[in-house]
Design an enzyme around this catalytic site. Structure first.
Site, short mmCIF file in Angstrom:
data_model
loop_
_atom_site.label_atom_id
_atom_site.label_comp_id
_atom_site.label_asym_id
_atom_site.label_seq_id
_atom_site.Cartn_x
_atom_site.Cartn_y
_atom_site.Cartn_z
N ASN A 1 0.86 -1.18 0.00
CA ASN A 1 0.00 0.00 0.00
C ASN A 1 0.90 1.23 0.00
O ASN A 1 1.50 1.56 1.03
CB ASN A 1 -0.89 -0.03 1.25
N LYS B 1 0.03 4.25 -0.24
CA LYS B 1 -0.64 5.44 0.33
C LYS B 1 -0.42 6.65 -0.60
O LYS B 1 -0.35 6.47 -1.81
CB LYS B 1 -0.13 5.72 1.74
N HIS C 1 -9.27 1.19 5.17
CA HIS C 1 -7.96 1.36 5.83
C HIS C 1 -8.14 2.32 7.00
O HIS C 1 -8.93 3.26 6.94
CB HIS C 1 -6.94 1.91 4.82
N GLU D 1 -6.53 4.72 7.97
CA GLU D 1 -6.34 6.14 7.63
C GLU D 1 -7.59 6.71 6.95
O GLU D 1 -7.88 7.90 7.08
CB GLU D 1 -5.08 6.30 6.76
N GLU E 1 -5.00 -4.95 10.79
CA GLU E 1 -3.95 -3.96 10.97
C GLU E 1 -4.19 -3.19 12.28
O GLU E 1 -5.00 -2.25 12.30
CB GLU E 1 -3.97 -2.96 9.82
N GLY F 1 2.95 2.11 10.70
CA GLY F 1 3.95 3.16 10.52
C GLY F 1 4.71 3.52 11.79
O GLY F 1 5.40 4.54 11.83
N SER G 1 3.75 -2.29 10.25
CA SER G 1 5.21 -2.35 10.45
C SER G 1 5.84 -3.68 10.06
O SER G 1 6.77 -4.15 10.72
CB SER G 1 5.56 -1.97 11.90
C1 PEP Z 1 -0.53 0.15 6.10
O1 PEP Z 1 -0.70 1.35 6.07
O2 PEP Z 1 -1.36 -0.60 5.57
C2 PEP Z 1 0.66 -0.35 6.78
C3 PEP Z 1 0.64 -1.57 7.20
O3 PEP Z 1 1.70 0.53 6.96
P1 PEP Z 1 3.16 0.18 7.53
O4 PEP Z 1 3.60 -1.12 6.90
O5 PEP Z 1 4.02 1.32 7.09
O6 PEP Z 1 3.03 0.06 9.01
#
Ligand code: PEP
Length: 250
Positions: free
Chosen positions: A11, A13, A97, A99, A167, A173, A212
């Protein structure tokens, strides 16, 4: 029943300019040199979808969107419909998601409507769920996540066009990850919901872990029971680090 083939999805973003499509081409090169035993999906920003689809023609890398509108078309300035994503050549779309849930106030009803729009157009909906840090600290993780899965799944969803991405919001992040035991507990709870919903085919739905994931922790996280791949943010932006994660299925 055998576990579904794993999927590792990137992803991007709101990151990437035209030159970044080179990363997908580099990834393709790495995969062709040493095959990986999982499916691979990249979800770049909408501005790069057409470029990414062109760059991956004939390759095993699939391309998906990061969001879609609930409607097919209409007066929704700035939005993109599932029909448009399908028309471009996308196979998947991420919905719900965290976000989107926090930046745009998307609730489970909205996420369900978006997943439904995606599936109606023949896309696979990657439905994201996950608890906040406060919810985890309060012992609400399983209740929150299972409620999100139940409420975000469209009535007409099928195992074949549904993926759940767990998630934890606090892991996205941040460099923090849950323990393997915590991931196993949540994924088992999600699997139960899916089996209740889809019967035996609930075993065929992929449940991705996201938050992460990096090359150095991917193997441990991907080895957890009921983890059928990963949704990767930051580490999917560069071909080398994304390929490092794919090595968990090397
Ligand atoms: C995400 O935004 O779906 C995600 C898992 O981000 P990150 O891997 O950077 O934590």
């Amino acid at each position: 029943m055998a576990a579904p083939k794993a999927l590792v999805a990137g992803n991007w973003k709101m990151n990437g300019l035209k030159a970044s499509v080179q990363e997908i081409e580099d990834l393709q090169k790495l995969i062709s040199e040493k095959n990986v035993h999982c499916d691979v999906l990249v979800c770049p920003p909408a501005t790069l979808l057409a470029h990414a689809i062109e760059a991956t023609k004939g390759s095993s890398i699939a391309i998906g969107g990061q969001d879609c509108h609930t409607a097919r078309a209409g007066a929704h300035t700035g939005d993109i419909s599932a029909e448009m994503l399908k028309d471009l050549g996308c196979s998947h779309v991420i919905v719900g998601h965290s976000e989107r849930r926090s930046d745009h106030g998307e609730d489970n009803d909205m996420v369900r409507a978006k997943a439904s729009a995606a599936q109606r157009e023949g896309l696979v909906a990657i439905i994201c769920v996950g608890e906040t840090e406060a919810e985890r600290d309060n012992g609400q993780t399983l209740a929150v996540v299972t409620e999100q899965v139940v409420a975000s799944l469209p009535e007409e969803a099928e195992a074949i066009n549904t993926i759940i991405a767990y998630e934890p919001v606090w892991a996205i992040g941040t460099g923090k990850t849950p323990t393997a035991a915590d991931v196993a507990e949540v994924h088992a709870a999600i699997r139960s919901v899916l089996k209740e919903r889809f019967g035996e085919s609930g075993d065929e739905v992929r449940i991705l872990y996201g938050g992460s994931v990096k090359p150095d922790n991917a193997a441990e996280l991907m080895a957890v029971e009921n983890v059928n791949g990963a949704l990767v943010g930051g580490a999917s932006l560069k071909a080398e680090s994304f390929y490092g994660i794919l090595q968990a299925y090397g």
